[in-house]
Design an enzyme around this catalytic site. Sequence first.
Site, mmCIF file in Angstrom:
data_model
loop_
_atom_site.group_PDB
_atom_site.id
_atom_site.type_symbol
_atom_site.label_atom_id
_atom_site.label_comp_id
_atom_site.label_asym_id
_atom_site.label_seq_id
_atom_site.Cartn_x
_atom_site.Cartn_y
_atom_site.Cartn_z
ATOM 1 N N ASP A 1 55.968 73.373 32.054
ATOM 2 C CA ASP A 1 56.950 74.293 32.634
ATOM 3 C C ASP A 1 56.572 75.762 32.481
ATOM 4 O OD1 ASP A 1 59.210 72.609 33.750
ATOM 5 O OD2 ASP A 1 59.041 71.749 31.745
ATOM 6 N N ASP B 1 53.517 68.474 31.489
ATOM 7 C CA ASP B 1 54.738 69.061 32.046
ATOM 8 C C ASP B 1 55.180 70.251 31.198
ATOM 9 O OD1 ASP B 1 57.123 69.361 33.460
ATOM 10 O OD2 ASP B 1 58.181 67.885 32.224
ATOM 11 N N ASP C 1 61.821 75.403 38.432
ATOM 12 C CA ASP C 1 62.078 74.792 37.128
ATOM 13 C C ASP C 1 60.948 75.137 36.160
ATOM 14 O OD1 ASP C 1 62.908 73.371 34.979
ATOM 15 O OD2 ASP C 1 62.648 71.376 35.850
ATOM 16 N N ASP D 1 59.593 67.321 41.063
ATOM 17 C CA ASP D 1 59.249 68.387 40.126
ATOM 18 C C ASP D 1 57.738 68.411 40.054
ATOM 19 O OD1 ASP D 1 58.449 69.603 37.586
ATOM 20 O OD2 ASP D 1 60.581 69.691 37.111
ATOM 21 N N LYS E 1 60.213 61.406 36.694
ATOM 22 C CA LYS E 1 59.314 62.036 35.730
ATOM 23 C C LYS E 1 58.250 61.035 35.313
ATOM 24 C CE LYS E 1 59.447 64.844 31.601
ATOM 25 N NZ LYS E 1 60.180 65.913 30.957
ATOM 26 N N TRP F 1 68.740 64.322 36.340
ATOM 27 C CA TRP F 1 67.498 63.989 35.640
ATOM 28 C C TRP F 1 67.847 63.491 34.234
ATOM 29 C CZ3 TRP F 1 65.622 66.320 31.068
ATOM 30 C CH2 TRP F 1 64.448 65.705 30.589
ATOM 31 N N HIS G 1 55.846 66.799 37.195
ATOM 32 C CA HIS G 1 56.186 65.438 36.790
ATOM 33 C C HIS G 1 55.276 64.351 37.350
ATOM 34 C CE1 HIS G 1 60.592 66.415 35.520
ATOM 35 N NE2 HIS G 1 59.691 67.174 34.924
ATOM 36 N N GLU H 1 65.859 62.968 40.124
ATOM 37 C CA GLU H 1 64.564 63.531 39.736
ATOM 38 C C GLU H 1 63.749 62.584 38.858
ATOM 39 O OE1 GLU H 1 64.825 67.188 37.539
ATOM 40 O OE2 GLU H 1 62.656 67.480 37.511
ATOM 41 N N HIS I 1 61.545 70.967 42.498
ATOM 42 C CA HIS I 1 61.548 71.762 41.275
ATOM 43 C C HIS I 1 60.136 72.325 41.161
ATOM 44 C CE1 HIS I 1 65.129 70.326 38.625
ATOM 45 N NE2 HIS I 1 65.509 70.932 39.730
#
Length: 418
Positions: free
Chosen positions: A295, A293, A325, A258, A227, A186, A261, A225, A285
């Site tokens: 997390d 994003d 993640d 992810d 995004k 990524w 993302h 990955e 993820h």
Amino acid sequence: MKKESVLKSYELAKEQYAAFGVDVESALKKLQDIAISIQCWQADDVSGFENLDNLGGGGIQATGNYPGKARNIEELRSDIEKVLSLVAGKHRLSLHAIYGDFGKKIVDRNEVEPVHFKSWIQWAKQANIKLDFNSTSFGHPKSGDLTLANPDKKIREFWVEHTKRCRTISEEMGKAQEDPCMMNLWIHDGSKDLTVNRYKYRQILEKSLDDIFATDYKNMKDCIEAKLFGIALESYTVGSYDFYLGYGAKKQKIVTLDTGHFHLTESIPDKISSLLLFTPEIMLHVSRPIRWDSDHVVILNDDIADLAKEIIRADALKRTHIGLDFFDASINRIGAYAIGIRSTQKALLQALLEPIEQLRDYEAKGQYFERLALLEEAKTLPWNAVWDYFLLKNNLPLGEAYITEIQKYEKEVTAKRK
Ligand code: RNT
Ligand code: ZN
């Protein structure tokens, strides 16, 4: 919660599920075997153990300052061991290149080697855990806005070299554990404001990837990955989903989804069945975006429940790698892990307990009211009784009792880290 009550509830639940044609024992067996790739970076807010001046470049950021983060390899390993003691099943640990065992040496990103991960491989063997890997292009003076997509040949080559080395490290890990190491790539590359070179940067990234992937390995698998955007790079992301989907389909690489993302109303579960038709496998993820994003720690919400259901409905467990993640620095970090892993497992259990045959039968017959009704009923079937039994069978603290365990570890270990 008493052991006897758990057993009693489980027997009743089993009966209830059997009436829908669901084999609870087989669901539990499957759940036991699903390895979750645990992200090492929740333990230390994505800092890593390099002896480099990290202040030079961004690309990623954890927010919060809860005390007790892991400050070195020993502490990180001890934290992960604690986490593993609180969850059922055999899992994996996903390391980033910045977590190497560098001792006091200054090792730049274009100098990382398998030897820096030797002690990790040894530890993993003894902890009975498999390793996954990630190249690290953020948090470095050469990170800037563009790494692998940089028109500056020197910078681009620096990151190509780093990523190639990460593949050899992954290969060593995979070989040692006799199971492929999933290497995730990524990069944050993008532009804060309008760019008139969208095509050019993507062309450069494609070229960099071709260079990086020129060598074939047997014991590692490449994941790329995508995004949507990054902080300070809001207008353009070189490695967008279209870009990696195209690259993955063309070159048979694994696309990493992810869950933080994408546009917030975009369905990630819906991507599973398409990816499986055109790319070899899927890497996930699992994260929890709040407005962006962010997390946040994964919880049992509809997003994750639907994702798990799509994996099971597509019979995709063997081709889907489930990684986590999130990195929340505002709460107890061991607790964050425990919640995230348990919630992911709960979602998978719910999915494994779905009365899928009956649902498919209704659908085949065009009985759409019946299908919708059963989907609604299934939500409140006693899956939690099965979950409690899963914990009991694995000799784990029942219900919320793991909170006390984490408080104890905090008092005895993490709170003492100053
Ligand atoms: C960042 C990506 C990436 C990182 C980790 C640390 O937006 O999700 O996967 O979180 O590599
Ligand atoms: Zn990610």
